[in-house]
Design an enzyme around this catalytic site. Structure first.
Site, PDB file in Angstrom:
ATOM      1  N   HIS A  55      77.245 -59.602  -8.659  1.00 55.78           N
ATOM      2  CA  HIS A  55      76.299 -58.520  -8.941  1.00 55.78           C
ATOM      3  C   HIS A  55      75.354 -58.920 -10.063  1.00 55.78           C
ATOM      4  O   HIS A  55      75.662 -59.820 -10.864  1.00 55.78           O
ATOM      5  CB  HIS A  55      77.053 -57.252  -9.346  1.00 55.78           C
ATOM      6  CG  HIS A  55      77.803 -56.606  -8.225  1.00 55.78           C
ATOM      7  ND1 HIS A  55      78.289 -55.325  -8.312  1.00 55.78           N
ATOM      8  CD2 HIS A  55      78.147 -57.057  -6.994  1.00 55.78           C
ATOM      9  CE1 HIS A  55      78.902 -55.016  -7.187  1.00 55.78           C
ATOM     10  NE2 HIS A  55      78.833 -56.048  -6.373  1.00 55.78           N
ATOM     11  N   CYS A 107      81.398 -53.586 -12.513  1.00 51.96           N
ATOM     12  CA  CYS A 107      80.473 -53.994 -13.568  1.00 51.96           C
ATOM     13  C   CYS A 107      80.671 -53.170 -14.842  1.00 51.96           C
ATOM     14  O   CYS A 107      80.571 -53.697 -15.950  1.00 51.96           O
ATOM     15  CB  CYS A 107      79.035 -53.921 -13.067  1.00 51.96           C
ATOM     16  SG  CYS A 107      78.715 -55.146 -11.770  1.00 51.96           S
ATOM     17  N   GLU A 160      74.582 -57.452 -12.838  1.00 52.03           N
ATOM     18  CA  GLU A 160      75.161 -57.305 -14.173  1.00 52.03           C
ATOM     19  C   GLU A 160      76.065 -58.478 -14.524  1.00 52.03           C
ATOM     20  O   GLU A 160      76.024 -58.986 -15.650  1.00 52.03           O
ATOM     21  CB  GLU A 160      75.983 -56.013 -14.277  1.00 52.03           C
ATOM     22  CG  GLU A 160      75.191 -54.753 -14.017  1.00 52.03           C
ATOM     23  CD  GLU A 160      75.254 -54.258 -12.584  1.00 52.03           C
ATOM     24  OE1 GLU A 160      75.256 -53.030 -12.393  1.00 52.03           O
ATOM     25  OE2 GLU A 160      75.292 -55.101 -11.654  1.00 52.03           O
ATOM     26  N   CYS A 209      78.357 -50.309 -10.863  1.00 52.44           N
ATOM     27  CA  CYS A 209      79.550 -49.956 -10.106  1.00 52.44           C
ATOM     28  C   CYS A 209      80.757 -50.008 -11.054  1.00 52.44           C
ATOM     29  O   CYS A 209      80.639 -50.405 -12.217  1.00 52.44           O
ATOM     30  CB  CYS A 209      79.744 -50.922  -8.934  1.00 52.44           C
ATOM     31  SG  CYS A 209      80.211 -52.596  -9.444  1.00 52.44           S
TER      32      CYS A 209
END
Length: 157
Positions: A65, A98, A67, A95
């Site tokens: 992701h 993260c 992040e 999410c």
């Protein structure tokens, strides 16, 4: 060249908008790679120390992701695993994974653009964040959401 000074003052809305613009640039890179267009940057003392965008398809890795990419880059740039004095700017609400990573990195602040009603951590629990992490949302939310809508509309065509 320094645009803003975080040393002695709280972040201002125009600073958040500027840095969210940088995160949006990362999201556009993801869009161009046919990845879900989420972008993130980590800022420490008015310096971008980490950048990232979704790479889950390209790397065949569900943990890649935006992040996570930005956290890894920031930790390498700063030479340490804790980001206490840093702010994460991310185009879409993180999410649970993260948000959990931000806990372990002890990020000082998270600023997100648009909410993610289905998969965002806020629908689960705010206690996922480190107790000292400050959270702000809705920065350039319309632009962040529009990029996601455009991406998924293109997928349906």
């Amino acid at each position: 060249m320094s645009f803003f000074n975080f040393e002695d003052e709280q972040p201002q809305p125009q600073q958040d908008e500027f840095y969210m613009g940088q995160a949006l640039r990362e999201a556009e890179l993801a869009f161009g790679l046919d990845e879900i267009p989420i972008g993130a940057i980590v800022v420490c003392r008015n310096r971008i120390v980490g950048r990232g965008h979704n790479l889950t398809e390209r790397l065949n890795d569900v943990t890649a992701h935006a992040e996570m990419q930005a956290f890894t880059a920031a930790a390498q740039t700063l030479g340490g695993k804790y980001l206490k004095d840093c702010t994460l700017y991310v185009t879409i609400e993180p999410c649970v994974m993260c948000a959990g990573a931000s806990y372990w990195m002890q990020i000082g602040r998270i600023v997100y653009g648009a909410r993610e009603e289905k998969r965002g951590f806020l629908s689960k629990s705010t206690s996922i964040l480190h107790p000292k992490t400050k959270l702000d949302g809705g920065v350039r939310a319309a632009e962040c959401a529009a990029l996601m809508k455009r991406f998924f509309a293109q997928k349906r065509d």
